[in-house]
Design an enzyme around this catalytic site. Sequence first.
Site, short mmCIF file in Angstrom:
data_model
loop_
_atom_site.label_atom_id
_atom_site.label_comp_id
_atom_site.label_asym_id
_atom_site.label_seq_id
_atom_site.Cartn_x
_atom_site.Cartn_y
_atom_site.Cartn_z
CG MET A 248 -1.83 1.25 1.27
SD MET A 248 -2.96 1.20 2.68
CE MET A 248 -3.83 2.77 2.43
CD GLN A 255 3.34 10.03 1.90
OE1 GLN A 255 3.98 10.62 2.76
NE2 GLN A 255 3.84 9.00 1.22
CB ALA A 261 -8.52 6.70 5.94
CD GLU A 283 3.24 -10.38 2.30
OE1 GLU A 283 4.44 -10.61 2.06
OE2 GLU A 283 2.38 -10.33 1.41
#
Length: 426
Positions: A248, A255, A261, A283
């Site tokens: 991600m 940012q 979100a 992960e």
Amino acid sequence: MANEEYKAQTERTRLPDSLLGLSAMEKKLAEYKCDTNEAIKLKLVRFPEDIEDESMTFNPEYSHQIFGDEEVAFGYKGLKILLYYSAGNLSNMFRVEYSSKVDDKFDLVQPDDVENKIRELIPSGFCCGSDDFISLLEKEVNFKPMGTVVHTYTVHNEEAGEDITYQIYKADMTCPGFREYHERLQTFLMWFIETASYIDVDDEKWDYFLVFEKYNKDGATLYATVGYMTVYNYYVYPDKTRPRVSQMLVLPPFQGEGHGAQLLETVHRYYVSASNILDITAEDPSENFVRLRDFVLVKLCQNLPCFSLEKLLCGFSQEMVTEAQEKLKINKKHARRVYEILRLRATDMSDSEKAKAYRLDVKKRLVGPYKKNQREMAKMKQCLRPEELTNQMNQIDLNTQHEQLEESYQQLVEEYRRIVERLAQA
């Protein structure tokens, strides 16, 4: 000077200058060491005038996978590694600039092959000159995101005084042009994820979710790449699937605007409607991702009946586990964190009795690993010699355990408070 001596000096210039014994030649050569995180200049370009706008430039967080653990390039002064992307299609302009190079000053000392290191990273088809790059920018009007729109939202831009529209698309490798686009997109991973690696795009179990900004130029609608997420669909016996977030990334210019979100919540909502989904995991999540996930899951769960104020104050329950899993595909571990955050929000921590009840409830979970150690120690008593048992017991100091438990609790509550504050702002 002999070739071997030059070679030895070159190797020594890679050591920190704080080491003693550097010769005058070595100190001179050390001037040709460059921090690659500072030398690499990244940019998302929308308009030709952006090419020369240094305020739009951003640097990588990491470059060790390309330039080694020290993140240093040897052989240049004033090194600049320009790697620009067109905002939508991510077409590249790449070139290397420097004020001087070591082999122009010293015989037999070779600089690092910076150019080829970057060429190995980026796909073919890039250009090196501004004019060619401007030609690529003119084609941006033809770029359209690949895949299917799964969510649209707006973010108010204070500077522009308007709402900016963003869209999240789901794509896969069957979408025309997506494979080539993804090859360019994934290069950002090397600069912003410490342990990044490229995925096997021929594996059909991958899903791709991409965020784009919509903007206008001369009456035409264009798109800028904001970020993306990859999700792998694991098989769970006998008939379930467990989507696991693998990568991600929200690109630096975007940012802090809430896109992470929006992306994670969209991915959760996408999968919850499928009956074959067991739960959604991640992960090897970073601390930042865990904080983001906490916020998103609490936001999703806060209106579930099982997390009502009355039930929160009665403690964590199987009802919470079941409802979170069935309605939102959230596993027991994550449901417990959601409960603790929501209970903190519902608790008057200035009331000593209520604060104590909350503290004991959270510590009851945190103490689990310590109790496990005690159970293992009880088993050891049956097979260890007295002197071995004494050594093991000395390593488990109860006072130290209590201190560590209290420290873990305080850190956790501080993180939870940030989530509660963010929920209030949202």
